[in-house]
Scaffold this motif. Structure first.
Motif: not given
Length: 129
Positions: A29-30, A38-39, A120-121, A125, A129
């Motif tokens: 994942g990221d 995370c964003d 984060c996802g 990901y 974003h």
């Protein structure tokens, strides 16, 4: 050649390649730095893990090899062969430490500096974003 005579060799090779892929025990994942949403992660604090190796905003096509395991920390030799956008670059090898906290959190140790990361996802990901 009989199929049943090569089956043990094929099985051994599959297990060996699976073991190599699992040498860094993290979920793909990221990942972003803990302490930042995370964003709201800048490129400098993001990395992607494909299940075998990491890639970053400024480096990709990396190959990570665990060279040592000691006191809960993995020493990893990483060779990256491309810039973050995938364009060819001179291969560069660096070494860092990774202390796994669980399947989705770890501490990255470079020299005297340590930064904590969390997933984060899924892969890609940060591209969304």
């Amino acid at each position: 050649m009989r199929l049943d005579s090569i089956a043990p060799t094929v099985l051994a090779l599959s297990l060996a390649s699976g073991a190599a892929a699992a040498s860094i025990p993290l979920r793909p994942g990221d990942y972003g730095a803990i302490g930042l949403a995370c964003d709201n992660q800048p490129n400098a604090t993001t990395m992607s893990f494909d299940g075998r190796s990491f890639s970053y905003a400024h480096a990709s096509k990396c190959t990570d090899t665990v060279t040592r395991r000691s006191a809960g920390t993995l020493t990893i030799a990483e060779t990256c062969r491309a810039a973050g956008d995938g364009s060819p670059a001179k291969a560069n090898t660096a070494t860092f430490g990774l202390r796994r906290q669980n399947a989705t959190r770890f501490v990255l140790i470079k020299g005297e500096s340590a930064t904590s990361f969390r997933r984060c996802g899924p892969p890609g990901y940060f591209n969304r974003h």
